[in-house]
Scaffold this active site. Structure first.
Site, mmCIF file in Angstrom:
data_model
loop_
_atom_site.group_PDB
_atom_site.id
_atom_site.type_symbol
_atom_site.label_atom_id
_atom_site.label_comp_id
_atom_site.label_asym_id
_atom_site.label_seq_id
_atom_site.Cartn_x
_atom_site.Cartn_y
_atom_site.Cartn_z
ATOM 1 C CB ALA A 10 -0.916 -0.013 1.226
ATOM 2 N NE ARG A 16 -3.057 6.289 -13.932
ATOM 3 C CZ ARG A 16 -3.303 5.123 -14.504
ATOM 4 N NH1 ARG A 16 -4.099 5.054 -15.560
ATOM 5 N NH2 ARG A 16 -2.764 4.026 -14.036
ATOM 6 C CD GLN A 73 8.212 0.365 -1.533
ATOM 7 O OE1 GLN A 73 7.009 0.611 -1.604
ATOM 8 N NE2 GLN A 73 8.869 -0.227 -2.513
ATOM 9 N N GLY A 78 9.187 -0.406 -6.566
ATOM 10 C CA GLY A 78 8.486 -1.537 -7.167
ATOM 11 C C GLY A 78 7.965 -2.534 -6.141
ATOM 12 C CB THR A 79 5.337 -5.170 -6.535
ATOM 13 O OG1 THR A 79 5.900 -5.645 -7.771
ATOM 14 C CG2 THR A 79 4.148 -4.286 -6.850
ATOM 15 C CG ASP A 104 -4.130 -0.950 -6.057
ATOM 16 O OD1 ASP A 104 -3.908 -2.170 -5.924
ATOM 17 O OD2 ASP A 104 -3.598 -0.249 -6.943
ATOM 18 C CD GLU A 156 4.059 -6.570 -14.518
ATOM 19 O OE1 GLU A 156 3.261 -5.635 -14.353
ATOM 20 O OE2 GLU A 156 3.825 -7.721 -14.097
ATOM 21 C CG ASN A 229 -4.717 2.233 -11.804
ATOM 22 O OD1 ASN A 229 -4.143 1.967 -10.752
ATOM 23 N ND2 ASN A 229 -4.748 1.404 -12.828
ATOM 24 C CE1 TYR A 388 -24.833 26.566 23.266
ATOM 25 C CE2 TYR A 388 -25.513 27.701 21.267
ATOM 26 C CZ TYR A 388 -24.519 27.331 22.165
ATOM 27 O OH TYR A 388 -23.232 27.728 21.950
#
Ligand code: UD1
Ligand code: CA
Length: 462
Positions: A10, A16, A73, A78-79, A104, A156, A229, A388
């Site tokens: 995460a 975006r 991190q 990167g993952t 996500d 990828e 995204n 009040y």
């Protein structure tokens, strides 16, 4: 304690989304995406969870429950690099398995997690990728299989050949790894020259080349791969989650004759034969009994509603309603309002931090705040508590069987005794004894032809 743990990635920015919040806190059905993932992990029986945070780390950490560990991190490389930050956490399970998930992708479910773990263990795998077949694979890592259908590697989008881009089986970004195999492979991942990132997906090929078994578990429902995204994709996720939630309630005996504008958040409970009408939002820890009609146009949040109630155009927050009440239209129940049984609350009534006893009727244009109203009270049109003083709040007590005439104003602190009667237009400033009539207005005065003499307001010529 099981021998399995989970790491949720995460740290990403999610530029975006164009948000001041980190992406994993973007909401699906009013629940942050990362909470969906955590719910699925816990529902599959895994309690030890570590979240890798990075972008706006403080916001993510302060959102998470205290029993969830976090690691930072500091740079987004990167993952593969993200998972490496959790190596001490995973190291507690040298003989176990770790579930890696993307924070996500909120529609991953506990059935898929459990079924893929079974496949991982039964297959004797060191790595099992959760994949799905999707009509539009663009953007996802593709699952490359050999001629004998064995998993070879994941490629990828940016590195895929035109042929590989045609593959419709994609990587969900969720995996089961044998902890030892994963830790051994992480150090061997090299920087991708295209994205300048360490890809976790490369671990699959590395583990396979070391002679261990890897496989892909194809999820039955493709929704498990879906991530958001942009806010447009967030809408798609909301629609899927919304339909799933409504379907669950309908299968439990709730009627939703038209789902337009009906949004029910996860965790809401609704009894059988209750009908939910259009433009109704029910969320938070809300519980609704059986045989109610909710809507049209209601918003209930953290509200408990008993059986046989009608709530038409009611906005309710942190309130409680008994049984057999008829509420609305255009009623606002504010926090700490507790309504008894068989109560009638009509149009343009606002209740706040008040108790309303059984069989009481508050039919029109009334404000009751910081009050304790007993049973079988009749509240005339346009009554108000003056609760009040400008710097402090005071309570109003109205005992059973009181009749409040129209436009009674109750200046708190004040008590109106059992069975008392207030004349229309009365301002109650002192306690009223039981069975008394109170009236504070002056007797009516008539001044004959006063208007002709004073002529204070010009009449329209006829
Ligand atoms: C990743 C997978 C892809 C898969 C897709 C599914 C890799 C290399 N690719 O691609 O095969 O189809 O997910 O959605 O893994 N994150 C970090 N730190 C980082 C980078 C990412 O914590 O340095 C987190 C993100 O916050 C996100 C998750 O990892 O929650 C996935 O990262 P993302 O950049 O979205 O990966 P994809 O390019 O979508
Ligand atoms: Ca992604």
């Amino acid at each position: 304690m099981s021998n399995n743990c989970a790491v949720i990635l995460a740290a990403g920015e999610g530029t975006r989304m164009k948000s001041t919040k980190p992406k994993v806190l973007a909401e699906v059905l009013f629940k942050p995406m990362i909470d969906w993932v955590i719910t699925a992990v816990r529902a599959s029986g895994i309690d030890d969870i570590c979240v890798v945070t990075g972008h706006m780390s403080e916001l993510v950490c302060s959102h998470l429950d205290s029993d969830i560990q976090t690691v930072l991190q500091a740079e987004r490389l990167g993952t593969g690099h993200a998972v490496m930050q959790a190596k001490d956490f995973m190291g507690k399970y040298p003989d176990g398995n770790v579930l890696i998930l993307a924070g996500d992708a909120p529609l991953m479910d506990s059935e898929t997690i459990s079924a893929s773990l079974r496949a991982h263990i039964e297959g004797g795998n060191s790595a099992t990728v959760i994949s799905a077949k999707v009509p539009d694979p663009f953007g996802y890592g593709r699952i490359v299989r050999s001629k004998d259908n064995a998993l070879e590697r994941i490629v990828e989008e940016k590195e895929a050949t035109p042929e590989e881009k045609l593959i419709t089986e994609v990587n969900s970004g969720a995996y089961w790894f044998n902890v030892k195999a994963l830790l051994d492979s992480l150090g061997k991942i090299t920087l991708s020259q295209v994205k300048k990132e360490y890809y976790l997906t490369d671990a699959i090929e590395i583990i396979k080349r070391s002679g261990q078994r890897v496989d892909a578990f194809v999820a039955l429902n493709e929704k498990v791969v879906l991530g958001a995204n942009t806010r447009v994709q967030l809408l798609d996720l909301n629609e899927i989650a919304r339909k799933d939630e409504l379907t669950k309630h309908m299968l439990n005996g709730v009627s939703i004759p038209c789902i337009d504008g009906v949004i029910i958040g996860p965790g809401v409970e609704i009894g059988a034969d209750t009908v939910i009408l259009p433009n109704t939002i029910i969320r938070g820890k809300t519980v609704i009994g059986k045989d109610c009609e909710i809507g049209p146009g209601s918003l209930l949040e953290n509200t408990t509603v008993g059986d046989f109630n009608n709530l038409n155009s009611v906005q309710s927050f942190n309130a409680k309603v008994g049984n057999g009440c008829d509420i609305g239209p255009f009623v606002r129940l504010r926090p700490n309002t507790v309504v008894g049984d068989d109560v009638r609350i009509g149009n343009f009534v606002e209740l706040k931090n008040s108790n309303i006893g059984n069989d009481t009727k508050i039919s029109h244009l009334t404000y009751i705040g910081d009050s304790d109203f007993g049973e079988n009270i009749n509240v005339g049109c346009g009554c108000a508590t003056a609760n009040y003083s400008g710097n402090a709040k005071f309570r109003t007590v109205v005992e059973d069987n009181v009749f409040l005439g129209c436009h009674t104003c109750m200046v708190a602190p004040v008590t109106i005794g059992e069975g008392a009667y207030t004349a229309a237009g009365t301002t109650v400033t002192k306690d009223v004894p039981s069975d008394a009539l109170v009236l504070s207005r002056i007797d009516q005065v008539i001044k004959e032809d006063w208007v002709k003499r004073k002529n204070p307001y010009k009449k329209k010529e006829k």
